[in-house]
Motif scaffolding. Sequence first.
Motif, mmCIF file in Angstrom:
data_model
loop_
_atom_site.group_PDB
_atom_site.id
_atom_site.type_symbol
_atom_site.label_atom_id
_atom_site.label_comp_id
_atom_site.label_asym_id
_atom_site.label_seq_id
_atom_site.Cartn_x
_atom_site.Cartn_y
_atom_site.Cartn_z
ATOM 1 N N THR A 52 12.248 -2.567 10.583
ATOM 2 C CA THR A 52 11.590 -3.847 10.296
ATOM 3 C C THR A 52 10.443 -3.691 9.298
ATOM 4 N N ASP A 54 7.841 -1.828 9.350
ATOM 5 C CA ASP A 54 6.566 -1.903 10.068
ATOM 6 C C ASP A 54 5.540 -0.982 9.427
ATOM 7 N N ALA A 170 7.536 -7.359 14.438
ATOM 8 C CA ALA A 170 8.794 -8.088 14.636
ATOM 9 C C ALA A 170 8.826 -8.929 15.909
ATOM 10 N N GLY A 247 11.557 -10.071 10.971
ATOM 11 C CA GLY A 247 11.665 -9.289 12.195
ATOM 12 C C GLY A 247 11.859 -10.152 13.426
#
Length: 362
Positions: A52, A54, A170, A247
């Motif tokens: 995602t 991140d 997400a 996400g």
Amino acid sequence: MSPTDISVEPRLSSLSHGGGCGCKIAPGLLSQILEGTSALPVPSQLMVGIETSDDAAVYRLNDQQALIATTDFFMPIVDDPHDFGRIAATNAISDVYAMGGQPIMALAIVGMPINVLSPATIGRILEGGAAVCRAAGIPIAGGHSIDSVEPIYGLVVMGLAHPSRIKRNADAQSGDALVLGKPLGVGVLSAALKKGALDAAGYERMMATTTKLNTAGPELAALSGVHALTDVTGFGLAGHALELARGARCDLQIEWSSVPLLSGVRALAAQGFVTGASGRNWSGYGAEVTLPPTFAAEDKALLSDPQTSGGLLVSCSPSSLDEVLAVFRRHGFEHAARIGSVTARNNKPTLAVSFTPPAGSA
């Protein structure tokens, strides 16, 4: 050149083709580069990987501890070597805070043109990074250095958090409020600085925001009403908000009049002081953003403006909004504000921006 003579050295920013988080590979190209890497084997202990986009990787050590690991580095965004080191270190540590963790140690990443910069200048860059690490309460426990064409500095940073307090980008929920911790405009200020158009007060504002550690992260992560956390860096507010939307498979709504901006940046953007990264960002994701018909060009530039060491972006339940803002205030983020909402679930998430002029404005 004498080992300590810095008077004949070029400006640091003149040695880099792009500065700060504006150096990031454009989001569209990055997606192509990373295509297929998600198929690599993933151990069960890996709580957060690349799936995602991140802020950091997270590996569960046991039932009480998760290890957060991240790296960030870039070319100079300012000419003062000590300030460059401070900005780069603050930016790198932010990714641990953005996951809800507490940093525990760092490793230095150093690439310098040793035939151009003196040991004294390089030392000042490292001293700036070390000063920020001391403020964060962590050691620089090692690192790696190379002789490179452009000056590069940054950190690998590791942190710890309870596995239940890891906050991914997400996990936003429909109906959440969006809160931004720092004002936007660092890219615009850096563009003005590089062209010699930034005054001392503007530089001071730029340094104040880019060297402020996002220490509110762990306390925010401890709130049950906080569902998602990320920080706004090189892809701008729109880019990182879209990562959050994708996400969670939700749409986002941003009210532009509520978004905090650094003083003077809108006027500078209107004068053309915009980074090339802003345009590359928009080319990568602009099709996913809906703007009002009268949205000004300078506001569009600020929406995609690359932030170096930018603020935390929080997705939280409306009932916890006051508590989230109170945490930001306790950590000295006086500009933190609610800027929008998470709306309906959507398999093709988008970002919609509205603009309601403040009451009494012309």
